[in-house]
Design a protein around this motif. Sequence first.
Motif: not given
Length: 315
Positions: A119-124
């Motif tokens: 999720a963090r990679l998608r958010e960035q």
Amino acid sequence: MSGGWWCAGVRWPGQVPELGWSRRGDRRVSVLAYGAGLGFRALGERHCVGARGNVCPLGAVVPGRSTGGRCAECARLDRAHSVAADTMADDPRTYRVYLAWFGPGLVKVGITGEERGAARLREQGAVVFSWLGRGPLMAARRTEEVLRAALQVPDRIPYARKRAVRGRLPGREERAAEVAELYGRAAALEGRGWPESLERLPLEVVDQVALFGLDRAPAPVRSVRELVDGGVVAGRLVAAAGPDLHLAVEGVGVVVLDTRLITGWDLAAVPAEAVPAEAMSAEAGSAGAVSAVAESDVRVPLIDIGGGGVQGGLF
């Protein structure tokens, strides 16, 4: 969106982006779909979104160009309880270290809670990524610092730089090769600075171009600088990456809306096809220069990106 619902920005809990909404402790989401129309009007003033799920006690008004969307006190409180602040040394959770690629020469190393998955990679808005290792928080943090220095990569990359290269990415094989090369350099440091408690993970290149819709969408040409009272943003959603929504606007091209700019606004839905192209101004002026296009449509200032139908569920 009306009746006191404030936008909380884009979230990526799964494989599709969602817009979050809040009102006096209530939470809702609007699932977004590529190809669908998206249109809204900003109403009133922009207010602080609070911190850590709590309403801002001051009800503070925040500037239109602030990507944080918080007043100084709430921003301080939010930062104090974040992993990045290094105030959670006794956190028992497992963390992962990752290598994120946003475009040629735009790479960073970071950490995220293992339970959050990617999720963090998608958010960035990471176009490509690979996991590097997993372990306790402080071991992950130490590894992040070692790799950042060894690979000579920054701790963060401004979204303006990400947008500037997003429309001209190299091919899939070239993207994967650059990530694999950096992973090899990072793996070679194991035993020379990596904490023993951090387990190295095998190379697994994950390409998110198709997930973001970037393989089908035209390159963006403009981005929204800020919202203003009465300002309208409308178009057809063709791609999304991190907090950015790529909207195809007739007569303008693809415009990027950083949804961090719409947090804290009360938004009213409008039909995407009902808004004239002139309502999205190509001027890079300040809010003071914003002028009416029609009785109900106000220009939203746009800036260049360096070198239909009503949306479903937006209530």
